[in-house]
Scaffold this motif. Structure first.
Motif, short mmCIF file in Angstrom:
data_model
loop_
_atom_site.label_atom_id
_atom_site.label_comp_id
_atom_site.label_asym_id
_atom_site.label_seq_id
_atom_site.Cartn_x
_atom_site.Cartn_y
_atom_site.Cartn_z
N PRO A 1 -41.80 8.69 -21.70
CA PRO A 1 -41.22 8.44 -20.36
C PRO A 1 -42.14 7.64 -19.45
O PRO A 1 -41.67 6.83 -18.65
N ASP A 2 -43.45 7.85 -19.57
CA ASP A 2 -44.41 7.17 -18.69
C ASP A 2 -45.12 6.01 -19.41
O ASP A 2 -46.25 5.66 -19.08
N VAL A 3 -44.46 5.42 -20.39
CA VAL A 3 -45.04 4.32 -21.16
C VAL A 3 -45.48 3.19 -20.23
O VAL A 3 -44.88 2.95 -19.17
N VAL A 4 -46.55 2.50 -20.63
CA VAL A 4 -47.05 1.36 -19.86
C VAL A 4 -47.08 0.13 -20.77
O VAL A 4 -47.64 0.17 -21.87
N LEU A 5 -46.48 -0.96 -20.31
CA LEU A 5 -46.48 -2.24 -21.03
C LEU A 5 -47.35 -3.22 -20.26
O LEU A 5 -47.12 -3.47 -19.08
N LEU A 6 -48.36 -3.78 -20.94
CA LEU A 6 -49.19 -4.82 -20.37
C LEU A 6 -48.87 -6.13 -21.07
O LEU A 6 -48.87 -6.20 -22.30
N THR A 7 -48.58 -7.17 -20.31
CA THR A 7 -48.27 -8.48 -20.89
C THR A 7 -49.26 -9.51 -20.38
O THR A 7 -49.42 -9.67 -19.17
N ASP A 8 -49.90 -10.19 -21.29
CA ASP A 8 -50.93 -11.18 -20.95
C ASP A 8 -50.40 -12.57 -21.25
O ASP A 8 -50.31 -12.98 -22.41
N GLY A 9 -50.03 -13.28 -20.18
CA GLY A 9 -49.60 -14.66 -20.33
C GLY A 9 -50.61 -15.64 -19.80
O GLY A 9 -50.49 -16.85 -20.01
N GLY B 1 -51.03 -16.88 -17.04
CA GLY B 1 -50.54 -17.90 -16.14
C GLY B 1 -50.02 -19.14 -16.85
O GLY B 1 -49.60 -20.11 -16.21
N VAL B 2 -50.02 -19.09 -18.20
CA VAL B 2 -49.59 -20.24 -19.00
C VAL B 2 -48.14 -20.10 -19.43
O VAL B 2 -47.37 -21.07 -19.44
N VAL B 3 -47.77 -18.87 -19.83
CA VAL B 3 -46.39 -18.60 -20.24
C VAL B 3 -45.87 -17.42 -19.42
O VAL B 3 -46.64 -16.71 -18.76
N ARG B 4 -44.59 -17.19 -19.49
CA ARG B 4 -43.97 -16.14 -18.69
C ARG B 4 -44.46 -14.77 -19.14
O ARG B 4 -44.46 -14.44 -20.32
N ALA B 5 -44.85 -13.95 -18.17
CA ALA B 5 -45.31 -12.59 -18.45
C ALA B 5 -45.33 -11.83 -17.13
O ALA B 5 -45.47 -12.42 -16.06
N ALA B 6 -45.19 -10.51 -17.23
CA ALA B 6 -45.23 -9.68 -16.03
C ALA B 6 -46.63 -9.74 -15.43
O ALA B 6 -47.63 -9.61 -16.15
N LEU B 7 -46.72 -9.90 -14.13
CA LEU B 7 -48.02 -10.03 -13.46
C LEU B 7 -48.63 -8.67 -13.14
O LEU B 7 -49.80 -8.60 -12.74
N GLU B 8 -47.85 -7.61 -13.32
CA GLU B 8 -48.34 -6.25 -13.11
C GLU B 8 -47.92 -5.40 -14.30
O GLU B 8 -46.97 -5.76 -15.02
N PRO B 9 -48.59 -4.28 -14.54
CA PRO B 9 -48.15 -3.39 -15.62
C PRO B 9 -46.70 -2.96 -15.42
O PRO B 9 -46.26 -2.70 -14.29
N VAL B 10 -45.95 -2.92 -16.51
CA VAL B 10 -44.56 -2.45 -16.48
C VAL B 10 -44.58 -0.98 -16.88
O VAL B 10 -45.04 -0.63 -17.97
N VAL B 11 -44.09 -0.11 -16.01
CA VAL B 11 -44.23 1.34 -16.21
C VAL B 11 -42.86 2.00 -16.28
O VAL B 11 -41.95 1.67 -15.50
N GLY B 12 -42.72 2.94 -17.21
CA GLY B 12 -41.50 3.71 -17.33
C GLY B 12 -40.62 3.25 -18.47
O GLY B 12 -40.46 2.04 -18.69
N ALA B 13 -40.05 4.21 -19.20
CA ALA B 13 -39.29 3.90 -20.41
C ALA B 13 -38.12 2.96 -20.15
O ALA B 13 -37.92 1.98 -20.87
N GLY B 14 -37.35 3.23 -19.11
CA GLY B 14 -36.18 2.41 -18.85
C GLY B 14 -36.53 0.96 -18.56
O GLY B 14 -35.90 0.04 -19.10
N THR B 15 -37.54 0.76 -17.72
CA THR B 15 -37.95 -0.59 -17.37
C THR B 15 -38.54 -1.33 -18.57
O THR B 15 -38.26 -2.52 -18.78
N VAL B 16 -39.34 -0.61 -19.36
CA VAL B 16 -39.95 -1.23 -20.53
C VAL B 16 -38.89 -1.61 -21.57
O VAL B 16 -38.94 -2.70 -22.15
N VAL B 17 -37.94 -0.73 -21.80
CA VAL B 17 -36.87 -1.04 -22.75
C VAL B 17 -36.06 -2.24 -22.29
O VAL B 17 -35.63 -3.07 -23.10
N ASP B 18 -35.88 -2.38 -20.98
CA ASP B 18 -35.17 -3.54 -20.46
C ASP B 18 -35.91 -4.83 -20.82
O ASP B 18 -35.29 -5.84 -21.19
#
Length: 307
Positions: A215-223, A225-242
Motif C-alpha cells: 500500500p505504501d510502495v514508493v516509485l523513484l524514476t530517474d530521467g 531531465g533528459v527524458v520524461r520522469a516523475a520529478l518527485e517520488p511516486v507514493v501509494g499503490a494506486g498512484t504507482v499502478v496508474d
C-alpha cells in the motif's frame, strides 16, 4: 604516503616488488574488477568509476614498484583516494540534478548473486542508503563491510588514524543498519514476483498489480531531465499502478541487474528503462526506474565486478 614512490609504513621492505603478481600491468589487470567495484560502490556511477580507474592506472604506472609490498592494497588505496575526490564533486553535481537520482544500473553475471554480501552491497536499495553517508563514512563502510579490509589499511586509504577509522566504521555501520532493507529476499522469490509483475503489466491486469504491491510502495524514476520522469517520488499503490499501466506498450525482459533480478524495458527495440524492485513481506515495496539515457549505455553488456 608518497604515491610516486609508494613508500609508507607497512608497505615497503627489502626485496619487495610488485612483480609478485607479475608486471605492474598484470597486477593492475588482476585487480581491475575489485578496483572498479570499490569505485562504483563509492560513486554509484560506472562512468565515474571508469574515470577513477584511469586515474588509478596513471598513478600506478608512475609508482616505484620496487617499493610496493602489496600491489592489491596499494591499488585499493589509490582508487579510494581518487574516488573520494570525485565523490565530493559528484555530491555538488547531484544537488542540481533534475528529479530523483538513482545509481547507474549494471548488467551483472549470474554468479554475482552467489556472493550474497557483494550482491547486497551493489543493489539499488543499498547504494541509495550509502548515498546518505558522508564521503569518508562511505569509503570506510565499503572497504570494511564489503571488502573486509583491516583498519590499518583503511586508515592509510582515507588518511585517518586507525582509531578514527574504527569510530567512523561504527557510526557508518549504525547509520546503514537503521536504513537498509531489513528482510533478506532470495533471488528466486524476486524472480517469481517479477515474472508475475511482468505478466500483469503485459496483460494490463491492474488488479493483479495492486495485489502484489505494498500500500505504501514508493516509485523513484530517474530521467535526469533528459527524458520524461516523475520529478518527485511516486507514493501509494494506486498512484504507482496508474504509472505502471503506461508500460503496456513496452517489451519487458528479465535480467540480472546489480546482482539481483530486474526488468529491462524496450520500446521499438531500444532500451528505455531499467526497473529494479525491493520486496518486503512478499510485496513490492520499492521500485527504481532508471530512464536517463546517459545511465543506460552499459546495460546491453555485462560489467564484471568482484571482491
Amino acid at each position: 604516503m608518497d604515491e610516486r614512490t609508494g613508500r609508507t609504513a607497512g608497505m615497503t621492505g627489502p626485496g619487495t616488488h610488485a612483480g609478485r603478481t607479475g608486471s605492474p600491468t598484470e597486477a593492475f589487470v588482476a585487480h581491475r574488477n575489485l578496483l572498479f567495484t570499490v569505485a562504483y560502490e563509492m560513486l554509484g556511477s560506472a562512468a565515474d568509476a571508469e574515470d577513477v580507474l584511469q586515474e588509478t592506472w596513471l598513478r600506478w604506472a608512475d609508482v616505484d614498484h620496487d617499493a610496493v609490498r602489496d600491489p592489491r592494497a596499494f591499488l585499493v588505496r589509490i582508487t579510494t583516494r581518487q574516488a573520494l575526490t570525485r565523490l565530493r564533486t559528484l555530491r555538488r553535481r547531484k544537488e542540481s540534478y533534475i528529479g530523483p537520482w538513482l545509481p547507474e544500473p549494471l548488467l551483472t553475471a549470474p554468479d554475482v548473486a552467489e556472493d550474497i554480501e557483494l550482491a547486497d552491497s551493489v543493489s539499488m536499495a543499498m547504494l541509495l542508503v550509502m548515498e546518505t553517508l558522508a564521503p569518508t563514512e562511505r569509503a570506510v563502510f565499503v572497504l570494511r563491510e564489503v571488502f573486509d579490509l583491516g583498519y590499518d589499511e583503511i586508515a592509510q586509504a582515507v588518511e585517518k588514524t586507525p582509531a578514527a577509522v574504527r569510530q567512523i566504521a561504527h557510526r557508518a555501520r549504525a547509520h546503514v543498519a537503521a536504513r537498509r532493507p531489513r528482510e533478506v529476499v532470495s533471488p528466486a522469490e524476486t524472480r517469481g514476483v517479477l515474472a508475475a509483475f511482468q505478466q500483469a503489466v503485459e496483460t494490463g491486469d491492474l488488479q493483479r498489480l495492486l495485489d502484489m504491491i505494498a500500500p505504501d510502495v514508493v516509485l523513484l524514476t530517474d530521467g535526469g531531465g533528459v527524458v520524461r520522469a516523475a520529478l518527485e517520488p511516486v507514493v501509494g499503490a494506486g498512484t504507482v499502478v496508474d504509472v505502471l499501466s503506461r508500460l503496456v506498450s513496452a517489451t519487458l525482459q528479465p535480467a540480472q541487474v546489480n546482482g539481483h533480478p530486474a526488468l529491462i524495458l524496450r520500446r521499438d527495440g531500444r532500451i528505455d528503462t531499467v526497473l529494479a524492485v525491493r520486496l518486503e513481506n512478499g510485496l513490492v515495496a520499492g521500485l527504481y526506474a532508471v530512464r536517463n539515457p546517459e545511465k543506460l549505455s552499459r546495460i546491453d553488456r555485462e560489467t564484471a565486478i568482484g571482491r
